[in-house]
Design a protein around this motif. Structure first.
Motif, PDB file in Angstrom:
ATOM      1  N   LEU A 115     -16.716  84.686  -9.813  1.00  0.00           N
ATOM      2  CA  LEU A 115     -17.669  85.709  -9.825  1.00  0.00           C
ATOM      3  C   LEU A 115     -19.040  85.394  -9.230  1.00  0.00           C
ATOM      4  N   MET A 116     -19.411  83.906  -9.582  1.00  0.00           N
ATOM      5  CA  MET A 116     -20.741  83.661  -9.198  1.00  0.00           C
ATOM      6  C   MET A 116     -20.715  83.424  -7.667  1.00  0.00           C
ATOM      7  N   LYS A 117     -19.492  83.247  -7.158  1.00  0.00           N
ATOM      8  CA  LYS A 117     -19.424  82.962  -5.667  1.00  0.00           C
ATOM      9  C   LYS A 117     -19.543  84.338  -5.324  1.00  0.00           C
ATOM     10  N   HIS A 118     -18.770  85.108  -5.424  1.00  0.00           N
ATOM     11  CA  HIS A 118     -18.466  86.509  -4.931  1.00  0.00           C
ATOM     12  C   HIS A 118     -19.782  87.497  -5.141  1.00  0.00           C
ATOM     13  N   CYS A 119     -20.440  87.156  -6.373  1.00  0.00           N
ATOM     14  CA  CYS A 119     -21.552  88.271  -6.595  1.00  0.00           C
ATOM     15  C   CYS A 119     -22.890  87.744  -6.445  1.00  0.00           C
ATOM     16  N   ALA A 125     -27.197  89.600 -17.214  1.00  0.00           N
ATOM     17  CA  ALA A 125     -27.553  88.222 -17.927  1.00  0.00           C
ATOM     18  C   ALA A 125     -27.374  88.542 -19.163  1.00  0.00           C
ATOM     19  N   ILE A 126     -26.917  89.487 -19.979  1.00  0.00           N
ATOM     20  CA  ILE A 126     -27.086  89.792 -21.377  1.00  0.00           C
ATOM     21  C   ILE A 126     -26.286  88.726 -22.113  1.00  0.00           C
ATOM     22  N   PRO A 132     -22.039  85.179 -17.395  1.00  0.00           N
ATOM     23  CA  PRO A 132     -22.660  86.398 -16.740  1.00  0.00           C
ATOM     24  C   PRO A 132     -21.994  87.333 -16.302  1.00  0.00           C
ATOM     25  N   GLY A 133     -21.966  88.666 -16.528  1.00  0.00           N
ATOM     26  CA  GLY A 133     -21.316  89.736 -16.266  1.00  0.00           C
ATOM     27  C   GLY A 133     -20.062  90.078 -17.005  1.00  0.00           C
ATOM     28  N   VAL A 148     -16.139  93.694 -15.244  1.00  0.00           N
ATOM     29  CA  VAL A 148     -17.440  92.830 -15.232  1.00  0.00           C
ATOM     30  C   VAL A 148     -18.669  93.829 -14.782  1.00  0.00           C
ATOM     31  N   ALA A 149     -19.682  93.478 -15.514  1.00  0.00           N
ATOM     32  CA  ALA A 149     -20.978  94.200 -15.165  1.00  0.00           C
ATOM     33  C   ALA A 149     -22.054  93.446 -14.138  1.00  0.00           C
ATOM     34  N   LYS A 150     -22.400  94.132 -13.302  1.00  0.00           N
ATOM     35  CA  LYS A 150     -23.408  93.312 -12.280  1.00  0.00           C
ATOM     36  C   LYS A 150     -24.766  93.654 -12.575  1.00  0.00           C
ATOM     37  N   ASN A 151     -25.016  94.417 -13.557  1.00  0.00           N
ATOM     38  CA  ASN A 151     -26.481  94.608 -14.050  1.00  0.00           C
ATOM     39  C   ASN A 151     -26.460  94.746 -15.495  1.00  0.00           C
ATOM     40  N   ASN A 152     -27.613  94.496 -16.127  1.00  0.00           N
ATOM     41  CA  ASN A 152     -27.861  94.645 -17.655  1.00  0.00           C
ATOM     42  C   ASN A 152     -27.738  96.287 -17.826  1.00  0.00           C
TER      43      ASN A 152
END
Length: 308
Positions: A115-119, A125-126, A132-133, A148-152
């Motif tokens: 996910l870190m590579k893709h997003c 960051a919760i 993450p996510g 998977v969440a992209k933002n808080n």
């Protein structure tokens, strides 16, 4: 380094110090308690003890817990099966055998690394650097759908749906035995196993409310193809509950029979359907993915009575 002072209560008399610490200190495993004891970071009545020391009522226990090492989780170019994606979230079909997030012994090759590579930086960051996510998890050897969440903001709204049981999660599994009823509800609290800290179990001591709805999709002689709907989301919930009622999941190395005649790489459990209210549009979305090939192959073999 953080410190804790504990006074042993009467009801805890004669418990091993490593077990006592893991029971009393949140998120402290028994194995890590043994490590800090062996490192001389635990004193009872101002004296260092061994891990087999049994505490006594009114003992004064002084514990020093080292600060966790900061980990650098690296992005990795791992292919993802993305079922849906927008600016707020992803729905990912996780393959069997993939760990969701890094932990001791698994810092690479996880869903989070992919996910870190893709997003990039577009992950909530919760749950911190390790997760993450990640809004919810499924076991390494369980396949299927994950949110998977992209933002808080999206993370908070999706997590709330899990908490209030409005997020729909349905699994399919192949279990041992012919269930007596075509459908039912398993309402039994789940907590850490009293002896094996790596396992969960149905227990009233420190157990949390856990409810699983099941229905039989197909009867296969001495086996059953079932659907399970989660009302709660405890660790290993379906696996523990099905074993508890005498119908463990085929291939489950922890809660099933010690000898697995089917030679699977893990439990025959698949997160097939997920439905939720979108955190921005408020639209209800539902996604479904078929089980992986090994699952269908096992079903077909049972249908043909090739395995009795």
């Amino acid at each position: 380094m953080t410190t804790q002072q504990l006074i042993v209560a009467k009801e805890d008399n004669n418990i091993r110090i490593d077990k006592y610490l893991s029971d009393k200190i949140k998120d402290l495993s028994r194995s890590y308690a043994q490590k800090i004891i062996n490192d001389g970071l635990v004193q009872v009545n101002n004296k260092a003890v061994k891990q087999n020391y049994k505490v006594k009522a009114n003992d004064m226990v002084h514990v020093e817990i080292p600060e966790p090492e900061k980990l650098e989780i690296k992005a990795e170019d791992i292919e993802l099966d993305i079922v849906y994606e927008d600016a707020d979230l992803l729905v990912v079909n996780k393959p069997q055998g993939m760990v969701v997030h890094p932990a001791a012994g698994n810092y690479t090759g996880t869903l989070v690394n992919a996910l870190m590579k893709h997003c990039g930086d577009n992950l909530s960051a919760i749950n911190g650097i390790i997760r993450p996510g990640i809004v919810h998890r499924i076991d390494k050897d369980t396949s299927g759908l994950l949110l998977v969440a992209k933002n808080n903001r999206a993370h908070i709204k999706l997590a709330k749906q899990i908490k209030d049981h409005s997020l729909s999660r349905r699994y399919v599994a192949i279990v041992y035995g012919a269930l007596k009823n075509d459908s039912g509800i398993i309402d039994a609290p789940i907590g850490r196993h009293p002896v094996d800290r790596k396992k969960m179990s149905v227990t009233t001591k420190n157990g949390r409310n856990a409810v699983t709805h099941f229905k039989v999709l197909e009867r296969l002689g001495n086996y059953s193809y079932i659907e399970c709907k989660l009302e709660t989301g405890r660790t290993h919930q379906i696996r523990v509950h099905m074993s508890y009622i005498g119908h463990p999941i085929i291939g489950d190395p922890v809660y099933g029979p010690k000898k697995d005649r089917f030679n699977l790489n893990g439990q025959a459990l698949h997160a097939k359907i997920i439905g939720f209210i979108h955190p921005t549009t408020n639209e209800y979305l539902e996604f479904e993915v078929s089980p992986p090939p090994y699952f269908d192959k096992l079903l077909n073999l049972l249908r043909k009575n090739l395995i009795k």
